[in-house]
Structure formats: structure tokens, C-alpha cells
Design a protein around this motif. Structure first.
Motif, PDB file in Angstrom:
ATOM      1  N   PRO A  78      59.672  41.857 -30.600  1.00 40.95           N
ATOM      2  CA  PRO A  78      58.598  42.688 -30.042  1.00 40.95           C
ATOM      3  C   PRO A  78      57.516  41.850 -29.372  1.00 40.95           C
ATOM      4  CG  PRO A  78      58.455  42.577 -32.432  1.00 40.95           C
ATOM      5  CD  PRO A  78      59.736  41.911 -32.063  1.00 40.95           C
ATOM      6  N   LEU A  79      56.890  42.420 -28.356  1.00 37.39           N
ATOM      7  CA  LEU A  79      55.841  41.717 -27.618  1.00 37.39           C
ATOM      8  C   LEU A  79      54.537  42.498 -27.697  1.00 37.39           C
ATOM      9  CD1 LEU A  79      57.829  40.882 -24.344  1.00 37.39           C
ATOM     10  CD2 LEU A  79      57.670  39.525 -26.435  1.00 37.39           C
ATOM     11  N   GLU A  80      53.452  41.767 -27.833  1.00 39.91           N
ATOM     12  CA  GLU A  80      52.121  42.398 -27.857  1.00 39.91           C
ATOM     13  C   GLU A  80      51.428  42.196 -26.524  1.00 39.91           C
ATOM     14  OE1 GLU A  80      49.559  40.745 -30.878  1.00 39.91           O
ATOM     15  OE2 GLU A  80      51.142  41.100 -32.355  1.00 39.91           O
ATOM     16  N   HIS A 271      60.808  48.936 -33.222  1.00 36.31           N
ATOM     17  CA  HIS A 271      59.489  48.610 -33.790  1.00 36.31           C
ATOM     18  C   HIS A 271      58.728  47.568 -32.974  1.00 36.31           C
ATOM     19  CE1 HIS A 271      60.656  44.693 -35.480  1.00 36.31           C
ATOM     20  NE2 HIS A 271      61.712  45.247 -36.039  1.00 36.31           N
ATOM     21  N   GLY A 272      57.427  47.453 -33.312  1.00 29.81           N
ATOM     22  CA  GLY A 272      56.572  46.469 -32.666  1.00 29.81           C
ATOM     23  C   GLY A 272      56.433  45.206 -33.509  1.00 29.81           C
ATOM     24  N   SER A 273      55.352  44.479 -33.277  1.00 30.35           N
ATOM     25  CA  SER A 273      55.212  43.142 -33.860  1.00 30.35           C
ATOM     26  C   SER A 273      54.609  43.143 -35.266  1.00 30.35           C
ATOM     27  CB  SER A 273      54.341  42.296 -32.932  1.00 30.35           C
ATOM     28  OG  SER A 273      53.082  42.929 -32.794  1.00 30.35           O
ATOM     29  N   ALA A 274      54.264  44.331 -35.781  1.00 32.10           N
ATOM     30  CA  ALA A 274      53.711  44.486 -37.145  1.00 32.10           C
ATOM     31  C   ALA A 274      52.903  43.256 -37.564  1.00 32.10           C
ATOM     32  CB  ALA A 274      54.847  44.774 -38.138  1.00 32.10           C
ATOM     33  N   PRO A 275      51.813  42.934 -36.866  1.00 31.12           N
ATOM     34  CA  PRO A 275      51.154  41.627 -37.062  1.00 31.12           C
ATOM     35  C   PRO A 275      50.729  41.345 -38.501  1.00 31.12           C
ATOM     36  CG  PRO A 275      49.858  43.098 -35.621  1.00 31.12           C
ATOM     37  CD  PRO A 275      51.167  43.765 -35.839  1.00 31.12           C
TER      38      PRO A 275
HETATM   39  P1  NAD Z   1      54.755  48.337 -35.354  1.00 33.45           P
HETATM   40  O1  NAD Z   1      56.108  48.920 -35.105  1.00 33.45           O
HETATM   41  O2  NAD Z   1      54.584  46.914 -35.045  1.00 33.45           O
HETATM   42  O3  NAD Z   1      54.388  48.517 -36.890  1.00 33.45           O
HETATM   43  C1  NAD Z   1      54.074  49.752 -37.510  1.00 33.45           C
HETATM   44  C2  NAD Z   1      54.434  49.659 -38.990  1.00 33.45           C
HETATM   45  O4  NAD Z   1      55.838  49.871 -39.141  1.00 33.45           O
HETATM   46  C3  NAD Z   1      54.165  48.308 -39.637  1.00 33.45           C
HETATM   47  O5  NAD Z   1      52.864  48.185 -40.100  1.00 33.45           O
HETATM   48  C4  NAD Z   1      55.173  48.315 -40.762  1.00 33.45           C
HETATM   49  O6  NAD Z   1      54.664  49.050 -41.847  1.00 33.45           O
HETATM   50  C5  NAD Z   1      56.356  49.065 -40.179  1.00 33.45           C
HETATM   51  N1  NAD Z   1      57.386  48.175 -39.642  1.00 33.45           N
HETATM   52  C6  NAD Z   1      57.629  47.892 -38.338  1.00 33.45           C
HETATM   53  N2  NAD Z   1      58.667  47.073 -38.235  1.00 33.45           N
HETATM   54  C7  NAD Z   1      59.093  46.798 -39.482  1.00 33.45           C
HETATM   55  C8  NAD Z   1      60.150  46.000 -40.014  1.00 33.45           C
HETATM   56  N3  NAD Z   1      60.988  45.310 -39.236  1.00 33.45           N
HETATM   57  N4  NAD Z   1      60.282  45.945 -41.345  1.00 33.45           N
HETATM   58  C9  NAD Z   1      59.475  46.650 -42.147  1.00 33.45           C
HETATM   59  N5  NAD Z   1      58.477  47.432 -41.715  1.00 33.45           N
HETATM   60  C10 NAD Z   1      58.287  47.502 -40.393  1.00 33.45           C
HETATM   61  O7  NAD Z   1      53.709  49.248 -34.558  1.00 33.45           O
HETATM   62  P2  NAD Z   1      52.184  48.981 -34.163  1.00 33.45           P
HETATM   63  O8  NAD Z   1      51.473  48.408 -35.348  1.00 33.45           O
HETATM   64  O9  NAD Z   1      51.730  50.242 -33.574  1.00 33.45           O
HETATM   65  O10 NAD Z   1      52.247  47.896 -33.011  1.00 33.45           O
HETATM   66  C11 NAD Z   1      51.949  46.510 -33.177  1.00 33.45           C
HETATM   67  C12 NAD Z   1      52.093  45.804 -31.835  1.00 33.45           C
HETATM   68  O11 NAD Z   1      53.442  45.849 -31.384  1.00 33.45           O
HETATM   69  C13 NAD Z   1      51.249  46.407 -30.703  1.00 33.45           C
HETATM   70  O12 NAD Z   1      50.667  45.352 -29.968  1.00 33.45           O
HETATM   71  C14 NAD Z   1      52.240  47.137 -29.856  1.00 33.45           C
HETATM   72  O13 NAD Z   1      51.854  47.209 -28.508  1.00 33.45           O
HETATM   73  C15 NAD Z   1      53.474  46.286 -30.017  1.00 33.45           C
HETATM   74  N6  NAD Z   1      54.737  47.029 -29.816  1.00 33.45           N
HETATM   75  C16 NAD Z   1      55.729  46.372 -29.182  1.00 33.45           C
HETATM   76  C17 NAD Z   1      56.961  47.000 -29.022  1.00 33.45           C
HETATM   77  C18 NAD Z   1      58.067  46.243 -28.333  1.00 33.45           C
HETATM   78  O14 NAD Z   1      57.953  45.039 -28.157  1.00 33.45           O
HETATM   79  N7  NAD Z   1      59.144  46.893 -27.926  1.00 33.45           N
HETATM   80  C19 NAD Z   1      57.183  48.286 -29.522  1.00 33.45           C
HETATM   81  C20 NAD Z   1      56.145  48.925 -30.195  1.00 33.45           C
HETATM   82  C21 NAD Z   1      54.912  48.272 -30.345  1.00 33.45           C
END
Ligand code: NAD
Length: 487
Positions: A78-80, A271-275
Motif C-alpha cells: 500500500p502507498l500513502e 487494504h492501506g498502509s495501516a501505519p
Molecule cells: P488501512 O486499510 O490502512 O487500515 C484500516 C484498518 O484495517 C487498520 O487500522 C487495521 O485495523 C486494519 N487492517 C488493514 N490491513 C490489515 C492487515 N493486513 N492485517 C490486519 N489488519 C489490517 O486504511 P486507512 O487507515 O484508512 O489508510 C491508511 C493509509 O493507507 C492512507 O494513507 C490511505 O490513503 C492509504 N491507502 C492505500 C491503499 C493502497 O495503497 N491501495 C488503499 C487504501 C488506503
């Protein structure tokens, strides 16, 4: 063949670790694919937060673009888009740059991953259009208080995604394709996808095809998700629905995805980068791993893909779960422990579940001609969008008077889509953004560009306009919709 090999016979894949949890899940995936014995030459490049911070506004460096153009296949974390850097998401840039028009997002019930839907046998794929619709990202502030986003949908784009959905169904031995749209409201944009779906469906007689309104689809997905097999839909609808469907089977940790194009395909989790979990070795690598499995099928490594998917199923059947499944207190497996378990299960078959048999997906190729659809177009009027603090009645009377000396007449004015002049007697909360519809006065019904220019010159003597739309008929069919309440 849309992948390349090097002179040692290894298949070349561009790999982008990405941001946050990305590097952990991508390296877990690489370890497993390598352990499965697939001969891949990984070409590591970067994109995302650090690139933005170095001052590149796209977040995607030229070396990355060059590598993907060469290899044609990428596995990506994932990319932010860090706040304060760049305007556009690097993810969307990559998808658009390589015209990966189809986003395939499968979900299935997984052994031991308890959800309110466990036991129903959910096993479905969302096929999402990936480059058009509101995500074309064409937005304009029309007046200080009114913003607009253009929803661009094309026949070519609809045809590509609809055909891809049927091809996914064929490749995976699926029986049904639903097309989910909001065609009842957006007749020309969402309606185009429905129309194309109905035209293409008869070419796949062995697959049951039906249309469903998107909101009902969301409702049905929560009530009886097991009824769905493949759902094809537009970009924004698909973005939302696919997060919903990942929730049905245990969350984002289990939702893989593939961005498919005619020349390039990019594989990444939903999913995203779940920082907040970055670097903690706690997150679930399955979503990126299953994206890697989709990638292996794409590069004709069907047996290795099957072996890895089976190893994931065996690992889950053994009760090895990460924190997102069992929480902190139930002795969750770390990311590395889960990865090691999958590696040790390579070659084993799950007892209670089965990986689907796959054939390679035949990606549809549609003509590259820009004017893919040719029709006779006639202009029968023009909508002039006027910025004015007046009320509807005063503006209407003023425009009636302005048009009285011209070959056009004011047919109506709408505000936020509802006709307000001539008044209908309703209650409309108006803003300073008026759509003023002018049509030809004479029986010929047509207006030419000179008439449009004359109208604009006359309007701008008294009012400010910010854009216009011609009212056109294509092969005699209206290419515009009526306002709410318009005759
Ligand atoms: P996110 O998908 O990163 O995380 C949301 C929640 O989902 C996390 O806090 C965690 O509880 C859970 N989660 C996600 N992936 C997981 C995994 N592999 N294992 C366990 N739990 C997991 O969404 P966000 O917090 O809204 O976004 C964070 C960043 O990521 C933002 O900068 C956003 O723009 C970016 N993003 C990138 C992509 C992509 O690269 N395709 C997609 C979505 C969001």
C-alpha cells in the motif's frame, strides 16, 4: 503473454514494498513465493510517501514507471499520500498510468475465521471498473460555495469491464454475473454500464446474467451474500462494495486484489498502509499473499498459485491466526510466524476447504480508436451555468428578456437539478449556481455554434456564467437528462 522473462528464464516482476505495513507483508509474500519454487526475478523499486517527501508530486519515480513498463507485472504494497505533499494518490496514478482498467477483488469464507456469516459459504468476486467514473478526478469549484465532480463513463470502459467480469466467471468456473449500477438515477452514466452489460451478456449463454440496483446489492450482500458469484460495477460503487465484502469474510487482512490491464497488471491488497501497526510484526500478510497468488495465475504459474492458496487454507485450518482474527489475548501468531507456517504447509492439502480451479483470464482487448462509437450528433440547445445571487424568478425574467432578441428561448432554469423557473410551487433551497436551459426558437430545432456564441455574449452583459453544456442528440436520441420537474 503479458509478462516478460530474463535470459535465465526467470519471470520478471517489479516489486514495490510501499508504506507502513507494506514492506512487511510484501517481504512475507516474496518469501512464500520463493519457497514455492517459482523462478521470479524481483526488481525492487519505490513509490509512495518517501518519494512524495523528496519533492516528486506524483509519488511515482521515473525508474518505477520504466521498470513496470518493462516487466508488465508488479506486486505492490500500500502507498500513502502524506498530508501536505502532492495532490493525487500514487495508487491511482499507477492504475491510470498503465490503464489497468479492471480491479478484481475476490473474497471467500476462510476456515476458522469466525464472522457473523460463517457457514454460509461466501465465495464471490467484485470486478470494479478502475480508471473512470468519479475517480477520473475532474473537479471544479463552480462558485465559491458550489463544487462539481465529473462522472465520466464511456462505452469503451463499460465494455472492457463487463467483458472482463464474464471472462473472470469463465476462468474460475463461476455461474452468475450481477451488474450493480445506479442506472435508475444516473441514466446516461450508470445506465450505460447496464446497457452494455445487457448487450454483452448473450455472448456468455452459460452464465446467468442479471442487473441489480447498487443500493439493493449492498443490502442483499449483508443479508444473503452467498447468492453472489461475480459482481461487476463502476469505480466508486466497487470501491465501497469491496470493502464491505472484505468485512463479510474477516476483514481487510484477507482481501486481495488485482489491477488488470491489456499491457500491465498490478497486484495489491485492498487494504492501506495501516501505519499504526507498521514495523510491529503483528499484521496479517494474507491479503497481499493472495494478491501474489493472483499474480502467479496471471504469469501462468497455476500450480504454484494453487499450492500457496492450499498452504494458506491448511495454516488457517491448523488454527494459526494473526491478531486481527483472534485479538491480543489469544496468543496471536506474528506476521513472521504466520509466514513460516504457510511455508511449512506448502505441498499439503486442506481437509475441509478447497482452492478453486482456475484457468488464465482472457483479458478483453477493445479497439484503441478514440472515437470508438460513431453517431450523427445534432445540437438542439445549450445549458448555460450562471453564477448569480438573484432569486429564480428575477433571474428567469432577466434571461427571458435577454433571449427575446435571439434565435433561442429560455426553456427552464434548475437549481441543484430541480426546475425552479418557471416555478413549480415546490420548496427548493437554492444556491448561486443556476443551470439555464436554452433551446432553439424555430421549428428546425437545431442551434449552431454562432447562436451559442451570440447567447453567451448577450448573457454576459448582465450575468456571469462559469460553464456551458451543449444539448446534443446522438442518432436522434437525447444525450442529456431532464431536470426534476422539467416537461
Ligand atoms: P488501512 O486499510 O490502512 O487500515 C484500516 C484498518 O484495517 C487498520 O487500522 C487495521 O485495523 C486494519 N487492517 C488493514 N490491513 C490489515 C492487515 N493486513 N492485517 C490486519 N489488519 C489490517 O486504511 P486507512 O487507515 O484508512 O489508510 C491508511 C493509509 O493507507 C492512507 O494513507 C490511505 O490513503 C492509504 N491507502 C492505500 C491503499 C493502497 O495503497 N491501495 C488503499 C487504501 C488506503
Amino acid at each position: 503473454m503479458n509478462y516478460r522473462t530474463n535470459d535465465k528464464g526467470q519471470k520478471r516482476v517489479t516489486v514495490i514494498g510501499g508504506d507502513g505495513i507494506g514492506p512487511e507483508v510484501v517481504s512475507a509474500t516474496r518469501r512464500i513465493i520463493d519457497a514455492a519454487g517459482v523462478r521470479i526475478a524481483w526488481e525492487e523499486v519505490e513509490a509512495g510517501a518517501e518519494v512524495f517527501k523528496r519533492g516528486l508530486p506524483s509519488g511515482v519515480p521515473p525508474e518505477t514507471i520504466a521498470s513496470i513498463s518493462e516487466t508488465r507485472v508488479a506486486l505492490k504494497g500500500p502507498l500513502e499520500t502524506p498530508i501536505g505533499y502532492g495532490e493525487k494518490s500514487a495508487n491511482v496514478t499507477l492504475r491510470k498510468l498503465f490503464e489497468t482498467f479492471g480491479n478484481i477483488r475476490p473474497v471467500r469464507e476462510l476456515p476458522g475465521v469466525k464472522t457473523p456469516f460463517s457457514g454460509r459459504g461466501i465465495d464471490l468476486v467484485i470486478v470494479r471498473e478502475n480508471v473512470e467514473d468519479l475517480y477520473a478526478g475532474i473537479e471544479h469549484q463552480q462558485t465559491p460555495g458550489v463544487a462539481q465532480c465529473l462522472k465520466i463513463m464511456t462505452r469503451k470502459g463499460c465494455e472492457k469491464i463487463v467483458r472482463l467480469a464474464f471472462e473472470v466467471a469463465v476462468a474460475e468456473g463461476r455461474k452468475k454475473v450481477h451488474c450493480a449500477t445506479k442506472s435508475n438515477i444516473m441514466k446516461l452514466t450508470e445506465g450505460l454500464m447496464k446497457k452494455v452489460f445487457e448487450e454483452v451478456a448473450p455472448e456468455y449463454p452459460s452464465i446467468e446474467a442479471s442487473h441489480i440496483i447498487i443500493d439493493n446489492c449492498a443490502h442483499q450482500l449483508v443479508r444473503t451474500p452467498e447468492q453472489f458469484d461475480v459482481i461487476v460495477t463502476s469505480n466508486m460503487n466497487g470501491d465501497i462494495l469491496s470493502d464491505l465484502t472484505s468485512g463479510l469474510v474477516g476483514g481487510l487482512g484477507f482481501a486481495p486484489g488485482a489491477n488488470i490491464g491489456n499491457d500491465v497488471s498490478i497486484f495489491e491488497a485492498v487494504h492501506g498502509s495501516a501505519p499504526k501497526y507498521a514495523g510491529k510484526n503483528v499484521i496479517n500478510p494474507t491479503a497481499v499473499l493472495l494478491s501474489g497468488v493472483m499474480m502467479l495465475r496471471h504469469i501462468d504459474e497455476l500450480a504454484a498459485a494453487q499450492a500457496i492458496e492450499n498452504a494458506v487454507l491448511v495454516t488457517l485450518e491448523q488454527g494459526v491466526f494473526t491478531r486481527d482474527v483472534v485479538g491480543d489475548r489469544n496468543n496471536p501468531a506474528s506476521t513472521t510466524k504466520f509466514t513460516d507456517a504457510v511455508i511449512s504447509n506448502l505441498g499439503k492439502k486442506p481437509e475441509h476447504t478447497r482452492a478453486r480451479d482456475h484457468r488464465p483470464v482472457k483479458v478483453p482487448r477493445i479497439s484503441g480508436a478514440a472515437d470508438y462509437v460513431r453517431a450523427t450528433a445534432k445540437t438542439i440547445g445549450v445549458d448555460v451555468f450562471v453564477e448569480s445571487p438573484l432569486d429564480a424568478e428575477s433571474l428567469g425574467r432577466s434571461l427571458d428578456e435577454i433571449a427575446s432578441a435571439l434565435p433561442v428561448r429560455l426553456k427552464m432554469i434548475s437549481n441543484r437539478g430541480t426546475k425552479v423557473y418557471p416555478a413549480m410551487g415546490g420548496i427548493t433551497d437554492c444556491v448561486d449556481h443556476w443551470r439555464c436551459r436554452f433551446v432553439a426558437r424555430d421549428e428546425v430545432r437545431l442551434i449552431d455554434d454562432a447562436a451559442v456564441h451570440a447567447l453567451l455574449s448577450a448573457v454576459e452583459t448582465t450575468h456571469g456564467w462559469m460553464h456551458i453544456e451543449k444539448l446534443r442528440e446522438f442518432d436522434g436520441v437525447a444525450g442529456f437528462t431532464k431536470a426534476q420537474g422539467e416537461d
